[in-house]
Design a protein around this motif. Structure first.
Motif, short mmCIF file in Angstrom:
data_model
loop_
_atom_site.label_atom_id
_atom_site.label_comp_id
_atom_site.label_asym_id
_atom_site.label_seq_id
_atom_site.Cartn_x
_atom_site.Cartn_y
_atom_site.Cartn_z
N ALA A 4 -8.54 -2.98 -4.05
CA ALA A 4 -8.24 -2.20 -3.00
C ALA A 4 -8.47 -3.03 -1.69
CB ALA A 4 -8.90 -0.92 -2.75
N THR A 54 0.83 -1.02 0.02
CA THR A 54 0.07 -0.02 0.08
C THR A 54 1.10 0.99 0.09
OG1 THR A 54 -0.08 -0.02 2.36
CG2 THR A 54 -1.80 -1.14 1.30
N ARG A 113 -9.11 3.68 -11.58
CA ARG A 113 -7.88 4.51 -11.73
C ARG A 113 -8.03 5.83 -12.66
NH1 ARG A 113 -3.64 3.06 -9.76
NH2 ARG A 113 -2.16 3.70 -11.61
N TYR A 173 -0.75 -3.00 -4.65
CA TYR A 173 0.51 -2.83 -5.72
C TYR A 173 1.38 -4.20 -5.64
CZ TYR A 173 -1.12 2.07 -5.73
OH TYR A 173 -2.03 3.07 -5.63
N CYS A 201 -0.72 6.62 -7.32
CA CYS A 201 0.42 6.16 -8.21
C CYS A 201 -0.12 6.12 -9.52
CB CYS A 201 0.87 4.73 -7.50
SG CYS A 201 2.22 3.93 -8.29
N SER A 232 -5.98 5.93 -6.25
CA SER A 232 -4.56 5.84 -6.24
C SER A 232 -3.88 7.15 -6.84
CB SER A 232 -4.28 4.72 -7.27
OG SER A 232 -3.08 4.54 -7.70
N GLN A 256 -8.60 -1.57 -10.34
CA GLN A 256 -7.70 -1.97 -9.48
C GLN A 256 -8.44 -2.44 -8.16
OE1 GLN A 256 -5.08 1.22 -8.47
NE2 GLN A 256 -3.65 -0.27 -6.88
N ASP A 260 -1.87 7.37 -1.15
CA ASP A 260 -3.20 7.33 -1.72
C ASP A 260 -4.22 7.70 -0.79
OD1 ASP A 260 -2.32 5.62 -4.11
OD2 ASP A 260 -2.40 3.84 -2.99
N LYS A 307 -7.55 0.67 0.64
CA LYS A 307 -6.23 0.96 0.34
C LYS A 307 -5.93 0.20 -0.80
CE LYS A 307 -4.46 1.79 4.93
NZ LYS A 307 -3.25 2.02 5.63
N PRO A 308 -5.56 0.93 -2.26
CA PRO A 308 -5.24 0.37 -3.27
C PRO A 308 -3.90 -0.70 -3.10
CG PRO A 308 -5.64 2.68 -3.70
CD PRO A 308 -5.75 2.42 -2.27
N VAL A 356 -0.20 -2.24 -10.45
CA VAL A 356 -1.30 -2.34 -9.69
C VAL A 356 -1.92 -3.68 -9.60
CG1 VAL A 356 -1.95 0.01 -10.25
CG2 VAL A 356 -3.02 -1.82 -11.54
#
Length: 129
Positions: free
Chosen positions: A96, A49, A88, A103, A60, A58, A94, A53, A100-101, A70
């Motif tokens: 989460a 995370t 996004r 990655y 990013c 996101s 994406q 964000d 919280k997204p 992602v």
């Protein structure tokens, strides 16, 4: 068709849809790492995370998303169990977890690597269950 059989079909279809959603596999797994229990993608790659964000959004994009790919969601994926799907800036979807997204990190070479934890002045963190 009688009103009762139409209603029965409707109830059955709704029940099947609810069962399919309830049985949908989560987009992550929980794995043990050198830093404790973490969330990973289905291939076992560590998930992270990003402090920049905001809830369900996101920060990013561009080169950041090249270094921090992602955890993509497909059109048929269904949120649930603390997991949501965000949109996004480029319109892609994406996953989460708890807002919280999620990655992966391009420099993690194999399942179990956690090299992104604390990266960028501590802004990146391992995702915890």
């Amino acid at each position: 068709m009688t009103r009762l059989s139409t209603m029965s079909l409707l109830v059955a279809a709704t029940s099947l849809a609810a069962i399919a959603t309830a049985n949908a596999a989560p987009p992550t797994k929980t794995s043990s790492s050198a830093k404790g229990e973490i969330l990973t993608d289905v291939s076992g790659m560590s998930l992270y995370t990003f402090d920049k964000d905001s809830e369900g959004k996101s920060a990013c994009n561009g080169p950041c998303a090249t270094n921090w790919p992602v955890l993509k969601a497909s059109a048929s994926d269904q949120p649930g169990g603390g997991y949501t799907i965000i949109t996004r800036d480029d319109g892609s979807k994406q996953w989460a977890y708890k807002g919280k997204p999620l990655y992966t990190f391009a420099k993690d070479q194999k399942a179990g690597d956690v090299t992104g934890d604390g990266f960028f002045n501590g802004a990146w963190h391992l995702a915890k269950p």
